[in-house]
Design a protein around this motif. Structure first.
Motif, mmCIF file in Angstrom:
data_model
loop_
_atom_site.group_PDB
_atom_site.id
_atom_site.type_symbol
_atom_site.label_atom_id
_atom_site.label_comp_id
_atom_site.label_asym_id
_atom_site.label_seq_id
_atom_site.Cartn_x
_atom_site.Cartn_y
_atom_site.Cartn_z
ATOM 1 N N MET A 1 2.053 1.844 -3.454
ATOM 2 C CA MET A 1 1.003 2.183 -4.411
ATOM 3 C C MET A 1 0.439 3.581 -4.213
ATOM 4 O O MET A 1 0.079 4.255 -5.181
ATOM 5 C CB MET A 1 -0.141 1.165 -4.303
ATOM 6 C CG MET A 1 0.207 -0.230 -4.775
ATOM 7 S SD MET A 1 -1.138 -1.413 -4.451
ATOM 8 C CE MET A 1 -2.464 -0.733 -5.445
ATOM 9 N N TYR A 2 0.381 4.031 -2.956
ATOM 10 C CA TYR A 2 -0.313 5.286 -2.664
ATOM 11 C C TYR A 2 0.575 6.193 -1.803
ATOM 12 O O TYR A 2 0.947 5.838 -0.680
ATOM 13 C CB TYR A 2 -1.626 5.020 -1.929
ATOM 14 C CG TYR A 2 -2.548 4.067 -2.670
ATOM 15 C CD1 TYR A 2 -3.253 4.485 -3.795
ATOM 16 C CD2 TYR A 2 -2.685 2.750 -2.237
ATOM 17 C CE1 TYR A 2 -4.082 3.616 -4.480
ATOM 18 C CE2 TYR A 2 -3.523 1.871 -2.910
ATOM 19 C CZ TYR A 2 -4.218 2.300 -4.035
ATOM 20 O OH TYR A 2 -5.032 1.434 -4.706
ATOM 21 N N SER B 1 -7.676 -0.240 -3.637
ATOM 22 C CA SER B 1 -6.843 -1.364 -4.067
ATOM 23 C C SER B 1 -7.620 -2.668 -4.177
ATOM 24 O O SER B 1 -7.368 -3.472 -5.076
ATOM 25 C CB SER B 1 -5.658 -1.545 -3.116
ATOM 26 O OG SER B 1 -6.109 -1.924 -1.821
ATOM 27 N N ASP B 2 -8.565 -2.898 -3.274
ATOM 28 C CA ASP B 2 -9.257 -4.190 -3.227
ATOM 29 C C ASP B 2 -10.591 -4.203 -3.960
ATOM 30 O O ASP B 2 -11.061 -5.281 -4.365
ATOM 31 C CB ASP B 2 -9.491 -4.609 -1.763
ATOM 32 C CG ASP B 2 -8.181 -4.858 -1.022
ATOM 33 O OD1 ASP B 2 -7.188 -5.213 -1.678
ATOM 34 O OD2 ASP B 2 -8.159 -4.673 0.212
ATOM 35 N N LEU C 1 0.828 -1.207 0.000
ATOM 36 C CA LEU C 1 0.000 0.000 0.000
ATOM 37 C C LEU C 1 0.859 1.252 0.000
ATOM 38 O O LEU C 1 0.539 2.252 -0.656
ATOM 39 C CB LEU C 1 -0.928 0.009 1.216
ATOM 40 C CG LEU C 1 -2.118 -0.957 1.214
ATOM 41 C CD1 LEU C 1 -2.853 -0.897 2.551
ATOM 42 C CD2 LEU C 1 -3.079 -0.642 0.073
ATOM 43 N N ASN D 1 -11.550 -1.267 -6.149
ATOM 44 C CA ASN D 1 -11.535 -0.230 -7.188
ATOM 45 C C ASN D 1 -12.622 0.812 -6.950
ATOM 46 O O ASN D 1 -13.276 1.291 -7.876
ATOM 47 C CB ASN D 1 -11.690 -0.840 -8.589
ATOM 48 C CG ASN D 1 -11.292 0.140 -9.681
ATOM 49 O OD1 ASN D 1 -10.448 1.018 -9.472
ATOM 50 N ND2 ASN D 1 -11.906 0.014 -10.849
ATOM 51 N N CYS E 1 -7.570 3.783 0.896
ATOM 52 C CA CYS E 1 -6.620 3.051 0.050
ATOM 53 C C CYS E 1 -7.042 1.595 -0.133
ATOM 54 O O CYS E 1 -6.878 1.028 -1.222
ATOM 55 C CB CYS E 1 -5.214 3.131 0.645
ATOM 56 S SG CYS E 1 -4.494 4.795 0.613
#
Length: 482
Positions: A25-26, A61-62, A22, A64, A57
């Protein structure tokens, strides 16, 4: 103890999220994360801002989903919300409902989290209701932001009803299920004092607005109203469900459903250090209890305490006679009681004691006698010398006469009025009233006749006096049974 292993078997969060991934990604998540001495990436779970970023987040991620979570609103716990959705899947699958599912979310909140998850996970058609203007507007924004207007509709609730406002003459829509995450508390004091000091402190920080957490009468009154309204709209919804925040409220609600002969089942939602409960009921021909049995994590089994009640003199040995006797004693102790169920040789009472009226009974009787004694003693004139002649019952008394007709007066360190007032206060007070909205004792009394015996089964639910307080009440009943 963490309860993650007791999550729903299909919950993706049984395996904790990868914070390192995470963080990569963010950038927003990277800004709130930190690396401990072991190299593990963590966040401050007690910081509401960190919780908002983590949830945002994870939703992206999980699932959308792009969700904006306002600073002054509840941050939804994703494992808990997903547990609820997965349980609904089980219920619908059990009654063989698989296509074109429609659901009603009561109090959808600013994130509209349940409709969003239901839409992206299962393509369910959802209607969300909301009473708060700001939460309604924000929910609309989140639905539009994710282009889910075709699957999710919102309806503003301007009434005091929970679901009745949905079913009007202009709206004949029916639903496969309704779901609800009701406010748990009746006021701010109850909210602040809801957690037992014996429990570990919460892992997560506090979030949520008063309108999301508080309702008149708390969740028990809310869910009772939902059950009442569900009976009026039994043809509009296949399965009614709600989340329950307190185990003792779940027990009461199950008894309410049993007393109305409504088919039901329940489950546990476990995540982190938190346990919530799900309750489902239906008026259709579905045996929910056997189709989707109650799912409880393994724990120490509760064994109810059972007492054999002696036969009462001059009356039949029946549950009705025993019930009348117990009602009489509960009334004497000023303990509120409500008949929940009465079928055949089994009776269930819901009892709530808010003041300790059962302790120190002998002391209270002595105090009462002193009060009665003092009321019979003539008032003393404080301006007169106690050695002056005083008339009692028409007889002349000289000073401190030893006449047997005269009651022995208390020491003259207090006036007669002060003594009477003090004793009356002590007698009436009994014991300190509970310091918050939690009762001293909340329990079930169950009377059962087996063969020719009347059994009293007690089940402790909640209360600041604990199980010891309940056993003291039972001891009073045993002492005064005959």
């Amino acid at each position: 103890m963490a309860l993650n292993k007791y999550m729903h078997p299909r919950n993706i969060y049984r395996t904790p999220p990868d914070f390192g991934k995470l963080s990569q990604m963010y950038s927003e998540f990277s800004a709130i994360s930190k690396v401990d001495v072991t190299g593990k990436i963590t966040i401050d779970f007690k910081d509401p801002h960190s919780l908002r970023v983590l949830t945002k987040c994870l939703l992206k991620s999980d699932f959308n989903l792009d969700v904006d979570i306002p600073k002054d609103r509840l941050v939804p716990t994703l494992p808990l919300r997903l547990n609820y959705i997965l349980w609904l899947e089980d219920l619908l699958d059990a009654i063989q409902r698989k296509d074109e599912i429609s659901g009603l979310d009561i109090g959808t909140g600013a994130c509209a989290i349940y409709p969003l998850l239901a839409a992206v996970q299962n393509k369910w058609n959802m209607v969300g209701t909301e009473t708060d203007e700001e939460s309604f507007s924000k929910a609309e924004e989140n639905i539009q932001k994710n282009n889910l207007q075709e699957l999710i509709k919102l309806k503003k609730n301007l009434t005091k009803s929970i679901i009745s406002h949905v079913f009007t003459q202009d709206n004949k829509q029916d639903f496969d299920f309704c779901m609800c995450n009701p406010p748990f508390y009746s006021n701010l004091q109850e909210l602040c004092e809801s957690r037992s000091p014996a429990r570990l402190p919460p892992k997560n920080g506090f979030t949520g607005s008063p309108q999301e957490l508080i309702t008149e009468g708390g969740e028990l009154a809310f869910c009772r109203q939902l059950i009442t309204e569900s009976q009026e709209h039994k043809d509009n919804v296949l399965i009614f469900t709600t989340m329950v925040g307190h185990k003792y409220n779940l027990n009461v609600l199950i008894q309410v459903l049993k007393s109305e002969h409504i088919k039901h089942t329940h489950t546990e939602f476990c995540q982190g250090r938190v346990t919530r409960w799900g309750l489902a009921w239906t008026f259709k021909d579905y045996d929910l209890y056997n189709l989707v049995p109650p799912r409880d994590k393994p724990r120490k089994k509760h064994t109810p305490t059972i007492y054999l009640l002696p036969e009462l003199a001059n009356c039949e040995n029946t549950t009705e006679a025993a019930l009348n006797k117990i009602n009489e004693m509960l009334d004497k102790l000023n303990i509120s009681h409500k008949l929940l169920d009465k079928r055949g040789n089994k009776v269930t009472l819901d009892i709530v004691a808010n003041t300790n009226t059962w302790s120190n009974q002998r002391r209270k009787r002595r105090l009462q006698k002193r009060i009665e004694l003092c009321t019979k003693v003539p008032k003393l004139d404080p301006d007169k010398d106690v050695t002056e002649n005083t008339s009692v019952n028409g007889d002349q008394v000289d000073g401190v006469s030893n006449s047997s007709d005269i009651p022995v007066l208390p020491k003259v360190i207090e006036s007669q009025e002060e003594l009477s007032e003090k004793n009356c206060h002590e007698y009436a007070e009994g014991s300190a009233h509970t310091s918050n909205n939690q009762p001293l004792v909340h329990a079930f009394f169950k009377l059962v006749k087996k063969e020719n015996n009347i059994l009293l089964e007690i089940e402790y639910l909640d209360g600041s006096a604990g199980k010891e307080g309940l056993h003291q009440i039972v001891q009073y009943i045993k002492n005064n049974w005959k």
